[in-house]
Design an enzyme around this catalytic site. Structure first.
Site, PDB file in Angstrom:
ATOM      1  CD  GLU A  85    -103.447 -16.332 -32.661  1.00  0.00           C
ATOM      2  OE1 GLU A  85    -103.457 -17.532 -32.367  1.00  0.00           O
ATOM      3  OE2 GLU A  85    -103.606 -15.923 -33.813  1.00  0.00           O
TER       4      GLU A  85
HETATM    5  C1  TNX Z   1    -106.107 -18.955 -33.924  1.00  0.00           C
HETATM    6  S1  TNX Z   1    -108.520 -17.773 -32.991  1.00  0.00           S
HETATM    7  C2  TNX Z   1    -106.283 -17.756 -34.596  1.00  0.00           C
HETATM    8  C3  TNX Z   1    -106.192 -17.734 -36.057  1.00  0.00           C
HETATM    9  C4  TNX Z   1    -105.871 -19.070 -36.638  1.00  0.00           C
HETATM   10  C5  TNX Z   1    -106.626 -20.148 -35.882  1.00  0.00           C
HETATM   11  C6  TNX Z   1    -106.441 -21.501 -36.459  1.00  0.00           C
HETATM   12  C7  TNX Z   1    -107.858 -16.488 -33.362  1.00  0.00           C
HETATM   13  C8  TNX Z   1    -108.530 -15.300 -32.946  1.00  0.00           C
HETATM   14  N1  TNX Z   1    -106.687 -16.585 -34.015  1.00  0.00           N
HETATM   15  O1  TNX Z   1    -105.225 -16.786 -36.451  1.00  0.00           O
HETATM   16  O2  TNX Z   1    -106.244 -19.071 -37.976  1.00  0.00           O
HETATM   17  O3  TNX Z   1    -106.193 -20.133 -34.557  1.00  0.00           O
HETATM   18  O4  TNX Z   1    -107.261 -22.446 -35.842  1.00  0.00           O
END
Ligand code: TNX
Length: 545
Positions: free
Chosen positions: A348
């Site tokens: 992300e």
């Molecule tokens: C996605 S999955 C994220 C996290 C959040 C999560 C909540 C991932 C690698 N990153 O930063 O906590 O969703 O479900």
């Protein structure tokens, strides 16, 4: 209490008999009545399902005079024996002395034998063999980890009340026969996000004990994120006390000193779990950016963050100080981490350009290698240049685009190893259904059947990921909404045992209809352990569970 035992045992008997065809080799097993009408759990009626089960007549009955006899490396075998004694003594009330058995003793003697024998071919680094009959129970393994997993099997074969910490009435019986069991995958992980909410050493240790019951062998700790930096770093001393001083919702947060981290690592090792520490970069770094103004491109430290949005923060990719920071953090973390892996996140990074992302992740990977660790990252790392031997953790879901999957597949064909943590299957923070109080639903709701009913070997085959690239599975628990151990337990149980089974059991045992019967039999055990789990309506939980 005693009044409820026959009723509970009766329903267990039905449940177990119904599930007896779950396992090819165990197909003919019937629950055997023991004294006082109680049922003995058929061999094989455990989670994760064992690889091979050969029932035989006869029963083992644990008696007050039983000993735990250990053979092989006395220190290592004794540790497992002492752990087993600690499990069994409170509920049985038996002394269960752990004694060294130099191999001259008579076979059996109604004892439990733990035999560490390096020559036991076919059992690999984590497998074990269990032989049970009227003369005793023997667990054989090449490694302490194998013996330890065998102990979990033995534990699950005993009545659920063995888990209670006060004296129970027994009888303590194990069906006769043998189990030969080895894991399908080497990597069977659980992730705990200690950043969004902080969890103390004791809280983490409690979860470790619960993971061990299902033969999980990797504990991935998400140690940093926008909302909190949780590990002391001597060369950047403000990171933990300041960057760790809050959490989602504005609580006081916390962090681990190096000694406390070492305590978690040692406790995990005593349960044969390896700790995989994660420092999430280049995004998910607000806590670090808030701690040190010079890490920011504009030289201005943002405020601490206690919300739940993702993707807004980024380390400053062009600045040299960023790489001094990365080098120091990874060097210090690698030095206190005996495990093989160091996870550098990489998910992300929505406010980092793709060119910057690639440049940053490639430099960060080199640092991990320089300090002797194997690179692990979320699957976005495949959009950079994964180094040889890197592990990409796939957290996509049914909506993940074809191009993203193709990128993962291309890396996998090129040698990148894959751990599967699909968000709409293995994310323990997804709600079970729309009525679930805790958790999130961005990847949909994930009932117990959806969580269990997929095959890691073929999950990404359609995208072109060869099954040989998959080294295992992981169940992450993100903690935006999770604050206490009760919260952890409500989300992890009963989905975690299902992910553990996907990681351990041969594909040939995979079947929802029989799994849910074995899972139902875990209900009384979880209850005896004080775990207040989600009573999924899809599972026929025994009465009094
Ligand atoms: C996605 S999955 C994220 C996290 C959040 C999560 C909540 C991932 C690698 N990153 O930063 O906590 O969703 O479900």
């Amino acid at each position: 209490m005693s009044g409820t035992v026959p009723r509970l045992a009766g329903s267990l008997l039905l449940v177990l008999a119904a599930g007896a065809s779950a396992l090819g080799a165990a197909g003919s097993v019937q629950a055997q009545p023991g004294p006082r009408g109680t049922a003995v759990r058929p061999l094989g009626q455990i989670v994760p399902a064992p690889a091979q089960v050969s029932p035989a007549g006869g029963l083992f009955t644990l008696t007050p005079s039983a000993r735990i006899r250990v053979t092989g490396d006395p220190r290592e075998a004794r540790q497992v024996g002492t752990y087993l004694a600690g499990l069994l003594r409170p509920s049985t009330g038996y002394a269960l002395p752990v004694v060294e058995d130099r191999g001259h003793g008579t076979k059996g003697g109604h004892d439990i034998r733990l035999a560490l024998t390096p020559a036991s071919g076919g059992l690999g680094t984590e497998g074990y063999r269990l032989d049970s009959g009227p003369d005793g129970v023997t667990l054989t393994a090449r490694t302490p980890a194998g013996l330890f997993h065998g102990v979990q099997t033995l534990r699950q074969l005993l009545p659920a009340s063995v888990e209670k910490r006060t004296r129970q009435s027994g009888p303590w019986q194990v069906a006769g026969g043998s189990i030969t069991d080895v894991p399908r995958y080497a990597y069977r992980g659980a992730m705990l996000d200690v950043s969004r909410h902080f969890f103390t050493v004791a809280q983490v240790e409690k979860y470790i004990d619960q993971l061990a019951l299902y033969k999980i062998n990797e504990l991935h700790l998400h140690l940093s994120d926008d909302q909190g930096w949780r590990i002391a770093i001597a060369s950047w001393p403000r990171l933990a006390p300041y960057g760790g001083s809050t959490e989602v919702g504005g609580g006081t947060g916390g962090y681990y000193t190096k000694a406390q981290y070492a305590q978690i690592v040692a406790y995990a090792a005593s349960r044969h779990l390896e700790v995989v520490p994660e420092i999430d970069m280049p995004s998910h770094t607000n806590a670090a950016l808030a701690s040190y103004a010079r890490l920011n491109c504009d030289g201005v430290a943002p405020p601490l963050y206690t919300g739940t949005e993702v993707g807004f923060s980024s380390l400053c990719v062009p600045k040299d100080v960023t790489y001094a920071f990365v080098d120091d953090v990874i060097r210090e973390l690698a030095a206190i981490t005996p495990g093989r892996y160091l996870h550098i996140g990489g998910d992300e990074a929505q406010s980092t350009s793709q060119a910057d992302y690639v440049s940053f992740m490639n430099r960060a990977q080199a640092v991990v290698q320089k300090y002797g660790k194997t690179v692990m990252g979320w699957h976005q790392i495949t959009s950079a240049t994964p180094v040889a031997g890197a592990v990409a953790e796939y957290w996509g879901y049914d909506d993940t685009g074809a191009a993203e999957r193709a990128q993962v597949a291309a890396a996998a064909k090129n040698g990148t190893r894959i751990v599967l943590a699909p968000a709409d299957r293995s994310y323990l923070d997804m709600k079970y259904d729309e009525n679930t109080e805790l958790g999130q639903d961005w990847a949909g709701t994930v009932e117990v059947n959806r969580s269990y009913d997929w095959d890691p070997g073929t999950y990404l085959a359609g995208a072109g990921v060869p099954s040989s690239a998959v080294i295992g599975v992981e169940a992450p628990l993100w903690t935006e909404t999770i604050v206490t151990n009760d919260d952890i337990e409500a989300m992890a149980f009963p989905r975690l045992p299902g992910i553990a089974e996907l990681g351990w059991s041969p594909e040939s045992t995979h079947d929802w209809n029989t799994y849910k019967v074995r899972l139902a039999a875990q209900g009384p055990r979880l209850t005896a352990l004080g775990i207040d789990f989600y009573h999924s309506p899809l599972v026929d939980w025994p009465a009094d569970t």
